[in-house]
Design a protein around this motif. Structure first.
Motif, PDB file in Angstrom:
ATOM      1  N   LEU A 118      -2.998   5.609 -15.698  1.00  0.00           N
ATOM      2  CA  LEU A 118      -2.397   4.295 -15.472  1.00  0.00           C
ATOM      3  C   LEU A 118      -2.692   3.341 -16.616  1.00  0.00           C
ATOM      4  O   LEU A 118      -2.018   2.346 -16.811  1.00  0.00           O
ATOM      5  CB  LEU A 118      -2.916   3.692 -14.161  1.00  0.00           C
ATOM      6  CG  LEU A 118      -2.394   4.313 -12.872  1.00  0.00           C
ATOM      7  CD1 LEU A 118      -3.010   3.619 -11.679  1.00  0.00           C
ATOM      8  CD2 LEU A 118      -0.885   4.207 -12.789  1.00  0.00           C
ATOM      9  N   THR A 119      -3.726   3.620 -17.396  1.00  0.00           N
ATOM     10  CA  THR A 119      -4.091   2.744 -18.495  1.00  0.00           C
ATOM     11  C   THR A 119      -3.064   2.773 -19.621  1.00  0.00           C
ATOM     12  O   THR A 119      -3.018   1.880 -20.440  1.00  0.00           O
ATOM     13  CB  THR A 119      -5.468   3.140 -19.069  1.00  0.00           C
ATOM     14  OG1 THR A 119      -5.408   4.499 -19.503  1.00  0.00           O
ATOM     15  CG2 THR A 119      -6.548   2.987 -18.033  1.00  0.00           C
ATOM     16  N   HIS A 128      -3.922   8.112 -10.480  1.00  0.00           N
ATOM     17  CA  HIS A 128      -4.933   7.098 -10.165  1.00  0.00           C
ATOM     18  C   HIS A 128      -6.269   7.800  -9.967  1.00  0.00           C
ATOM     19  O   HIS A 128      -6.404   8.686  -9.133  1.00  0.00           O
ATOM     20  CB  HIS A 128      -4.537   6.351  -8.889  1.00  0.00           C
ATOM     21  CG  HIS A 128      -5.426   5.191  -8.569  1.00  0.00           C
ATOM     22  ND1 HIS A 128      -6.150   5.103  -7.409  1.00  0.00           N
ATOM     23  CD2 HIS A 128      -5.699   4.062  -9.268  1.00  0.00           C
ATOM     24  CE1 HIS A 128      -6.830   3.975  -7.400  1.00  0.00           C
ATOM     25  NE2 HIS A 128      -6.578   3.327  -8.505  1.00  0.00           N
ATOM     26  N   GLY A 129      -7.264   7.420 -10.785  1.00  0.00           N
ATOM     27  CA  GLY A 129      -8.564   8.066 -10.733  1.00  0.00           C
ATOM     28  C   GLY A 129      -8.853   8.800 -12.030  1.00  0.00           C
ATOM     29  O   GLY A 129      -7.949   9.134 -12.798  1.00  0.00           O
ATOM     30  N   GLY A 171      -4.829  10.178  -5.290  1.00  0.00           N
ATOM     31  CA  GLY A 171      -4.336   9.399  -6.409  1.00  0.00           C
ATOM     32  C   GLY A 171      -3.349  10.129  -7.283  1.00  0.00           C
ATOM     33  O   GLY A 171      -2.844   9.552  -8.257  1.00  0.00           O
ATOM     34  N   ASP A 172      -3.043  11.379  -6.986  1.00  0.00           N
ATOM     35  CA  ASP A 172      -2.030  12.099  -7.762  1.00  0.00           C
ATOM     36  C   ASP A 172      -0.684  12.117  -7.048  1.00  0.00           C
ATOM     37  O   ASP A 172       0.131  13.011  -7.248  1.00  0.00           O
ATOM     38  CB  ASP A 172      -2.488  13.513  -8.106  1.00  0.00           C
ATOM     39  CG  ASP A 172      -2.798  14.350  -6.863  1.00  0.00           C
ATOM     40  OD1 ASP A 172      -2.563  13.868  -5.744  1.00  0.00           O
ATOM     41  OD2 ASP A 172      -3.283  15.486  -7.018  1.00  0.00           O
ATOM     42  N   PHE A 194       0.833   6.627  -5.436  1.00  0.00           N
ATOM     43  CA  PHE A 194      -0.552   7.024  -5.226  1.00  0.00           C
ATOM     44  C   PHE A 194      -1.151   6.240  -4.064  1.00  0.00           C
ATOM     45  O   PHE A 194      -0.730   5.128  -3.750  1.00  0.00           O
ATOM     46  CB  PHE A 194      -1.396   6.886  -6.497  1.00  0.00           C
ATOM     47  CG  PHE A 194      -1.594   5.476  -6.997  1.00  0.00           C
ATOM     48  CD1 PHE A 194      -2.501   4.617  -6.392  1.00  0.00           C
ATOM     49  CD2 PHE A 194      -0.911   5.026  -8.112  1.00  0.00           C
ATOM     50  CE1 PHE A 194      -2.709   3.338  -6.862  1.00  0.00           C
ATOM     51  CE2 PHE A 194      -1.111   3.740  -8.590  1.00  0.00           C
ATOM     52  CZ  PHE A 194      -2.010   2.895  -7.966  1.00  0.00           C
ATOM     53  N   VAL A 195      -2.127   6.838  -3.404  1.00  0.00           N
ATOM     54  CA  VAL A 195      -2.793   6.231  -2.255  1.00  0.00           C
ATOM     55  C   VAL A 195      -4.234   5.950  -2.651  1.00  0.00           C
ATOM     56  O   VAL A 195      -4.977   6.863  -2.995  1.00  0.00           O
ATOM     57  CB  VAL A 195      -2.741   7.161  -1.023  1.00  0.00           C
ATOM     58  CG1 VAL A 195      -3.389   6.478   0.180  1.00  0.00           C
ATOM     59  CG2 VAL A 195      -1.300   7.537  -0.707  1.00  0.00           C
TER      60      VAL A 195
END
Length: 373
Positions: A118-119, A128-129, A171-172, A194-195
């Motif tokens: 995400l960066t 995410h993660g 997060g995937d 993503f959750v």
């Protein structure tokens, strides 16, 4: 290593409300309930020192507490009467998930909020993660690892145990379906969002509900067919939906999210969706804040007696609404609350960021007690 603590009212009767701890909430419409009597002297509050800071709600197993630590990833089984640590195991990363169990197998998710891909841009397939995420199963009697499953993103939401399988939002941008017995992957349900911390809720018909982010969507998933039944879009939201565990009652599922306002502020909103179609039946404001609402600052609703009880990280209030109409029944200035309310015997129990246990009458909103922890 940071040391945490857990405050326990020693007069609580610790007994499982169901045979197995198979999901984040004991039932679809509320959090875990314990038999309590809060007319006891305040010196009957016990402090249990834990290995690290706990972010997830402890769960009960055979009268003991199952506790996961955020920073160290340590998992503990603690006897609340003797304070003895009966087992200790360590996950590969931080633990935000509650430790759920069936039989003698305990399952927990681990991971972190490090943004990963995400960066470099908010793209459809961003993870995410940091990638150090997954699920861990341990034997709750011996403390030995039963199996481990690695995911490409975080697995911070609490997984669901259902029909001999583990359902873990991650997060995937997918729900990973695993065999409870050996951790073997038996399915993958792609969500496209993503959750973060929206632990799925399982309703009485065996359907899963959860929120996701980037894009912000809310899902109903059928575990039997491994498919998305419907997906509700929330393009106006900027946070919250993926951090909140929803509550379900009958034909309605309720959740919350945060949207920007025209005056550069932020508004926290409560939504009620039709369980069958995903259409919004009603929505209402929980209040505004002048600055951004931080991640994982709650807003998780609880339902009881046809009422929705929810705390707002924007307005620092505890509020109750009619489940059918969305009409506000009462509002209490409570201070900041992160955990979802617990409701039992017409009383609402919440803990504030100031370290207080607040007891409120469900019908009137009258503050009955505020106990400093």
């Amino acid at each position: 290593m940071p040391i945490g603590s857990l405050i326990v009212l020693s007069l609580m009767t610790l007994k499982p409300a169901v045979a197995d701890r198979v999901q984040y909430r004991t039932s679809a419409d509320r959090n875990a309930n314990l038999d309590t009597q809060l007319d006891a002297p305040t010196d009957r509050v016990t402090r249990l020192d834990t290995t690290g800071e706990g972010h997830a709600t402890p769960t009960d197993f055979a009268g003991d507490l199952l506790i996961g630590s955020h920073g160290s990833g340590t998992l503990e089984r603690v006897d609340p009467a003797s304070h003895a640590t009966l087992l200790r195991h360590r996950a590969p990363n931080r633990v935000h998930s509650a430790l759920v169990w069936q039989g003698d197998i305990g399952v927990v998710g681990y991971g972190d909020r490090c943004c990963g891909s995400l960066t470099v841009g908010d793209v459809a397939n961003a993870i995410h993660g940091s990638g150090k995420g997954g699920l861990l199963a341990i034997d709750l009697e011996s403390g030995k690892q039963r199996w481990q499953y690695r995911a490409s993103g975080e697995s911070m939401p609490t997984p669901i145990l259902h029909a001999g399988e583990v359902y873990a939002a991650s997060g995937d941008r997918a729900i990973h379906v695993l065999s409870l017995d050996d951790g073997r992957q038996t399915g993958l349900i792609k969500l496209g969002s993503f959750v973060s911390l929206s632990s799925p809720t399982l309703d009485d018909q065996g359907q899963l509900f959860m929120g996701g982010a980037r894009p912000y969507r809310f899902f109903r998933v059928d575990p039997a067919t491994r498919s998305i039944v419907w997906m509700a879009e929330f393009p106006d939201l900027v946070s919250g939906l993926d951090d909140v565990s929803p509550a379900v009652e009958g034909d309605l599922v309720v959740t919350t999210g945060v949207s920007p306002t025209s005056n550069e502020g932020f508004e926290h909103r409560l939504f009620a969706l039709d369980v069958q179609t995903g259409e919004r039946r009603w929505e209402t404001s929980l209040g505004e804040s002048g600055g951004p609402v931080m991640n994982s600052s709650s807003g998780a609703p609880t339902i009881a007696e046809e009422r929705v009880v929810v705390a707002s990280p924007a307005s620092h209030t505890l509020q109750t609404f009619d489940l059918r109409t969305g009409r506000r029944l009462w509002r209490l200035d409570s201070g900041s609350i992160q955990a979802a309310p617990v409701i039992d015997d017409d009383k609402v129990y919440v803990t504030t960021d100031m370290g207080e246990l607040l007891v409120v009458d469900l019908s009137s909103g009258r503050e009955m007690r505020r106990l400093a922890l």
